[in-house]
Design a protein around this motif. Structure first.
Motif, PDB file in Angstrom:
ATOM      1  N   ARG A   1       0.810  -1.208   0.000  1.00 44.83           N
ATOM      2  CA  ARG A   1       0.000   0.000   0.000  1.00 44.83           C
ATOM      3  C   ARG A   1       0.842   1.257   0.000  1.00 44.83           C
ATOM      4  N   TYR A   2       1.950   1.190   0.673  1.00 42.73           N
ATOM      5  CA  TYR A   2       2.791   2.374   0.783  1.00 42.73           C
ATOM      6  C   TYR A   2       3.952   2.353  -0.210  1.00 42.73           C
ATOM      7  N   ASP A   3       3.845   1.512  -1.206  1.00 46.53           N
ATOM      8  CA  ASP A   3       4.893   1.424  -2.226  1.00 46.53           C
ATOM      9  C   ASP A   3       6.279   1.204  -1.624  1.00 46.53           C
ATOM     10  N   VAL A   4       6.323   0.403  -0.599  1.00 47.89           N
ATOM     11  CA  VAL A   4       7.617   0.019  -0.041  1.00 47.89           C
ATOM     12  C   VAL A   4       7.732  -1.484  -0.194  1.00 47.89           C
ATOM     13  N   PRO A   5       7.895  -1.940  -1.411  1.00 46.67           N
ATOM     14  CA  PRO A   5       7.772  -3.375  -1.613  1.00 46.67           C
ATOM     15  C   PRO A   5       8.874  -4.160  -0.920  1.00 46.67           C
ATOM     16  N   ARG A   6       8.467  -5.081  -0.145  1.00 51.36           N
ATOM     17  CA  ARG A   6       9.365  -6.124   0.318  1.00 51.36           C
ATOM     18  C   ARG A   6       8.879  -7.366  -0.390  1.00 51.36           C
ATOM     19  N   THR A   7       9.808  -8.207  -0.782  1.00 49.05           N
ATOM     20  CA  THR A   7       9.366  -9.409  -1.470  1.00 49.05           C
ATOM     21  C   THR A   7       8.791 -10.391  -0.467  1.00 49.05           C
ATOM     22  N   LEU A   8       8.024 -11.309  -0.991  1.00 49.82           N
ATOM     23  CA  LEU A   8       7.473 -12.350  -0.134  1.00 49.82           C
ATOM     24  C   LEU A   8       8.595 -13.141   0.519  1.00 49.82           C
TER      25      LEU A   8
ATOM     26  N   LEU B   1     -11.224  -7.706   3.148  1.00 54.25           N
ATOM     27  CA  LEU B   1     -11.311  -6.365   3.709  1.00 54.25           C
ATOM     28  C   LEU B   1     -11.439  -5.307   2.630  1.00 54.25           C
ATOM     29  N   GLN B   2     -11.504  -5.762   1.401  1.00 55.94           N
ATOM     30  CA  GLN B   2     -11.640  -4.850   0.258  1.00 55.94           C
ATOM     31  C   GLN B   2     -10.564  -3.787   0.253  1.00 55.94           C
ATOM     32  N   ILE B   3      -9.355  -4.230   0.448  1.00 57.15           N
ATOM     33  CA  ILE B   3      -8.237  -3.311   0.376  1.00 57.15           C
ATOM     34  C   ILE B   3      -7.772  -3.254  -1.069  1.00 57.15           C
ATOM     35  N   LYS B   4      -7.755  -2.062  -1.589  1.00 56.33           N
ATOM     36  CA  LYS B   4      -7.351  -1.919  -2.989  1.00 56.33           C
ATOM     37  C   LYS B   4      -5.841  -1.779  -3.068  1.00 56.33           C
ATOM     38  N   ILE B   5      -5.252  -2.656  -3.813  1.00 57.49           N
ATOM     39  CA  ILE B   5      -3.814  -2.612  -3.948  1.00 57.49           C
ATOM     40  C   ILE B   5      -3.433  -2.588  -5.412  1.00 57.49           C
ATOM     41  N   LEU B   6      -2.651  -1.624  -5.789  1.00 56.19           N
ATOM     42  CA  LEU B   6      -2.208  -1.563  -7.164  1.00 56.19           C
ATOM     43  C   LEU B   6      -1.126  -2.611  -7.372  1.00 56.19           C
ATOM     44  N   PRO B   7      -1.067  -3.144  -8.578  1.00 56.68           N
ATOM     45  CA  PRO B   7       0.012  -4.071  -8.860  1.00 56.68           C
ATOM     46  C   PRO B   7       1.330  -3.357  -8.618  1.00 56.68           C
ATOM     47  N   SER B   8       2.251  -4.031  -7.992  1.00 56.76           N
ATOM     48  CA  SER B   8       3.451  -3.301  -7.594  1.00 56.76           C
ATOM     49  C   SER B   8       4.289  -2.944  -8.818  1.00 56.76           C
ATOM     50  N   ASN B   9       4.897  -1.802  -8.721  1.00 59.96           N
ATOM     51  CA  ASN B   9       5.680  -1.273  -9.822  1.00 59.96           C
ATOM     52  C   ASN B   9       7.128  -1.729  -9.702  1.00 59.96           C
TER      53      ASN B   9
END
Length: 310
Positions: free
Chosen positions: A168-175, A200-208
DNA sequence: AAGACGAAAGTGGTTGA
DNA sequence: TCAACAACTTTCGTCTT
């Protein structure tokens, strides 16, 4: 005190909401969606649980925090010894509060307490910013309220919530990183992540892919120019739709590899693959596609020639 | 000898009947 | 619920530097 009502139904947008205090629910009269239900603390602060208003409030600096299991609202009334410091009127009040405190110490609260300390542990292991921790705590709290933890391990839901917060905060950590930090299997985290974001209907953009560049580049000790270059490459790749459907880490890795090559800071495929958490083969595939679709071949050749001249 | 390359077979997850 | 499918991985042999 000021009441903070939910303004409109997140499902159908209706303003026609009804409020049942006894049940602790807000129900949309149009579509029947229960917007809030059974709060942990059904005293006057319970309305804080709505995600939209809570998020807004946090931005304006409200003291409430989700990283504490009771939102820092003080269900911890204190030990018996403390109570004797007060006058009899206050003392009686505090005894009553203590009684309440014990009465509402439900499984949910205990679960939250455990889970949030686990969440803190994992997020500090990954050195995540406090915003993320806060967001993840909120997500987890919602998940508990919806009963989404049942049948799943607490740890996996914690990891899933953290992963969602990162995204959500564009701080991608990998799985992989989350998996290492939490000791939960990658696929399990992914599963719960998908589950709770859906529920929870959290909208998440595909990570960039570009979001990964800075971190990978740092790990590989690459220059800022190379970072910029690889972000450019990714942008070009997105224009020709090379990126859709592919794993973002693979694309990021390949772009970084090419950029390093062009800037004369060559890293082996192996090195890049390791920090990006993909295999060399994936880098090669993406790399090949990048060369085919973008006009990078000239630049690569130029570099190679230069290398020979020296 | 190490790195780059690519083919082939295997894995886990999504999709659509 | 099952099979087809795409993306990615693992493994391994070959070519290049």
């Amino acid at each position: 005190m000021t009441r903070n009502f939910v303004k409109k139904c997140p499902e159908c947008g209706s303003l026609n909401l009804s409020y049942h205090k006894e049940k602790g629910e807000i129900v949309c009269k149009d579509c029947g969606l229960v917007i809030e239900e059974k709060m942990v603390d059904f005293d006057q602060e319970w309305r804080e649980f709505d995600s939209e208003t809570a998020a807004q409030r946090r931005r304006t600096g409200a003291p409430m925090t989700y990283t504490q299991f009771d939102q820092g609202l003080g269900t911890d009334v204190g030990s018996k010894a403390d109570l004797y410091k007060f006058g009899s009127k206050t003392k009686n009040k505090l005894f009553r509060l203590r009684k309440w405190q014990q009465r509402i110490s439900t499984a949910i609260e205990r679960n939250l307490k455990m889970a949030l300390s686990e969440l803190k542990r994992v997020s500090s292991f990954l050195k995540l910013p406090s915003m993320i921790e806060e967001e993840a705590s909120m997500i987890y709290t919602h998940a508990v309220q919806r009963g989404l933890v049942r049948g799943r391990s607490m740890e996996s839901v914690v990891s899933g919530a953290l992963y969602a917060a990162c995204r959500r905060y564009d701080v991608p950590r990998t799985l992989d990183e989350l998996s290492e930090a939490s000791g939960i299997e990658k696929k399990e985290i992914g599963r719960t992540y998908r589950f709770i974001t859906r529920e929870l209907q959290i909208k998440i953009l595909p990570s960039n892919p570009a979001d990964y560049i800075a971190r990978f580049a740092t790990a590989l000790k690459l220059s800022a120019e190379t970072q910029t270059k690889s972000v450019e490459i990714i942008e070009q790749a997105q224009k020709v739709e090379l990126t859709s459907g592919r794993g973002p880490t693979g694309i990021a890795a390949a772009a970084l590899y090419v950029a390093a090559l062009i800037n004369g800071e060559k890293r082996t495929q192996r090195e890049v693959a390791d920090v990006a958490g993909v295999t060399e083969v994936t880098i090669r595939n993406r790399y090949k596609e990048l060369l085919e679709e973008l006009d990078l071949e000239k630049e690569i050749k130029k570099i190679k020639k230069k290398g020979k001249d020296n």
